[in-house]
Design a protein around this motif. Structure first.
Motif, PDB file in Angstrom:
ATOM      1  N   LYS A 144       0.741  -1.212   0.046  1.00 57.30           N
ATOM      2  CA  LYS A 144      -0.102  -0.076  -0.041  1.00 57.30           C
ATOM      3  C   LYS A 144       1.031   1.165  -0.194  1.00 57.30           C
ATOM      4  N   LYS A 145       0.322   2.254  -0.715  1.00 58.53           N
ATOM      5  CA  LYS A 145       1.027   3.567  -0.683  1.00 58.53           C
ATOM      6  C   LYS A 145      -0.036   4.642   0.089  1.00 58.53           C
ATOM      7  N   ILE A 146       0.854   5.704   0.599  1.00 56.36           N
ATOM      8  CA  ILE A 146      -0.260   6.618   1.289  1.00 56.36           C
ATOM      9  C   ILE A 146       0.424   8.047   0.384  1.00 56.36           C
ATOM     10  N   VAL A 148       1.285  11.804   0.214  1.00 62.15           N
ATOM     11  CA  VAL A 148       1.615  12.658   1.056  1.00 62.15           C
ATOM     12  C   VAL A 148       2.081  14.189   0.347  1.00 62.15           C
ATOM     13  N   LYS A 158       5.426   4.289  -0.750  1.00 55.83           N
ATOM     14  CA  LYS A 158       4.962   2.965  -0.350  1.00 55.83           C
ATOM     15  C   LYS A 158       5.339   2.895   1.366  1.00 55.83           C
ATOM     16  N   ILE A 159       4.137   2.326   1.948  1.00 51.85           N
ATOM     17  CA  ILE A 159       4.382   2.381   3.272  1.00 51.85           C
ATOM     18  C   ILE A 159       5.440   1.592   3.980  1.00 51.85           C
ATOM     19  N   HIS A 190      -1.606  13.421  11.948  1.00 51.80           N
ATOM     20  CA  HIS A 190      -2.211  13.055  10.777  1.00 51.80           C
ATOM     21  C   HIS A 190      -1.789  11.724  10.322  1.00 51.80           C
ATOM     22  N   PHE A 191      -0.346  11.436  10.465  1.00 50.43           N
ATOM     23  CA  PHE A 191       0.387  10.293  10.142  1.00 50.43           C
ATOM     24  C   PHE A 191       0.134   9.243  11.181  1.00 50.43           C
ATOM     25  N   LEU A 194      -3.105   7.828  10.377  1.00 51.32           N
ATOM     26  CA  LEU A 194      -2.993   7.285   9.030  1.00 51.32           C
ATOM     27  C   LEU A 194      -2.510   5.787   9.060  1.00 51.32           C
ATOM     28  N   LEU A 195      -1.348   5.611   9.956  1.00 54.58           N
ATOM     29  CA  LEU A 195      -0.583   4.426  10.125  1.00 54.58           C
ATOM     30  C   LEU A 195      -1.087   3.588  11.319  1.00 54.58           C
TER      31      LEU A 195
END
Length: 250
Positions: A144-146, A148, A158-159, A190-191, A194-195
């Motif tokens: 998965k990608k986030i 930014v 990429k995570i 925020h991160f 998200l993570l």
């Protein structure tokens, strides 16, 4: 009714410990085999058709999620086993699928098995597994990608390339493999949100690390990551962090 059980974990020691606990605390189960090789496990499951599978999530050649996706009609009950209690757990919870955190506690094991047996008797496995696959989408968490936001536009990261994140005056600096860094306009909170469902840990109000890159912990209150990154662990977080490291090595 005897429930036929199969164990999949790339660590033989972890599999042996779990098998011993199942024999002691869950006599209604019949263990028909175990495997450290996910590809071998897939063939065994197709041939022997176990009722219940204890499945490690993080394996080097194939994740537990990827293994499930190999079946068009995954009509077996699954109890996921993971060393990290914040590793993709939300996707599992949303489907009412069982999971255990290493080291596996007796009470949690008995409860998970009880729920799994009920699911098997009620023939709920197929619908739950299909819902899990839908929740996971077409990509695994490792792939998965986030997105930014940066000064140059949007970066798709990429995570599993993120070593650590650092909060700097309302911004966040992402440190990636290969010495690459990206400054994002989002704050570190925020991160952190998200993570939250992957293998990251907030060691300090301004620092988040990827647990996959840990090399050592220093008694002075610092964790060393690959590529020579040193990150502080706040006093408030040290006990939780050390307990997490201990549980991952038991």
């Amino acid at each position: 009714m005897s429930i036929r059980v199969f164990l999949v974990d790339d660590e033989a020691k972890a599999s042996a410990i779990l098998e011993n606990k199942l024999q002691r605390f869950c006599p209604q189960l019949s263990i028909i085999g175990s495997s450290q090789d996910p590809v071998e496990a897939i063939e065994f499951i197709r041939t022997e058709k176990p009722d219940l599978i204890f499945l490690d999530i993080a394996m080097p050649t194939m994740t537990g999620f990827e293994l499930i996706k190999e079946f068009d009609e995954p009509d077996f009950e699954v109890i996921f086993v993971t060393a990290f209690d914040h590793y993709a757990i939300q996707a599992i919870k949303n489907c009412a699928i069982g999971y255990l955190v290493k080291p596996v506690a007796k009470e949690d094991l008995i409860l998970s098995v009880h729920r799994a047996v009920e699911s098997i008797l009620n023939k709920e496995m197929l619908s739950k597994n299909k819902q899990l696959i839908a929740n996971l989408g077409v990509q695994t968490f490792q792939q998965k990608k986030i997105v930014v936001p940066s000064q140059n536009g949007l970066q798709f990261v990429k995570i599993d390339h993120i070593i650590r994140l650092e909060g700097i005056e309302g911004y966040t600096k992402l440190h990636l493999v290969g010495g690459i860094s990206i400054l994002s306009s989002h704050n570190i909170g925020h991160f952190a949100d998200l993570l939250d469902t992957v293998s990251f840990f907030k060691t300090h109000k301004s620092h988040i690390i990827n647990l996959e890159y840990i090399e050592s912990y220093l008694n002075e209150g610092y964790v060393m990551l690959e590529e020579n990154h040193q990150v502080p662990v706040s006093r408030a977080k040290r006990a939780e962090f050390l307990n997490m490291l201990k549980s991952n090595t038991d």
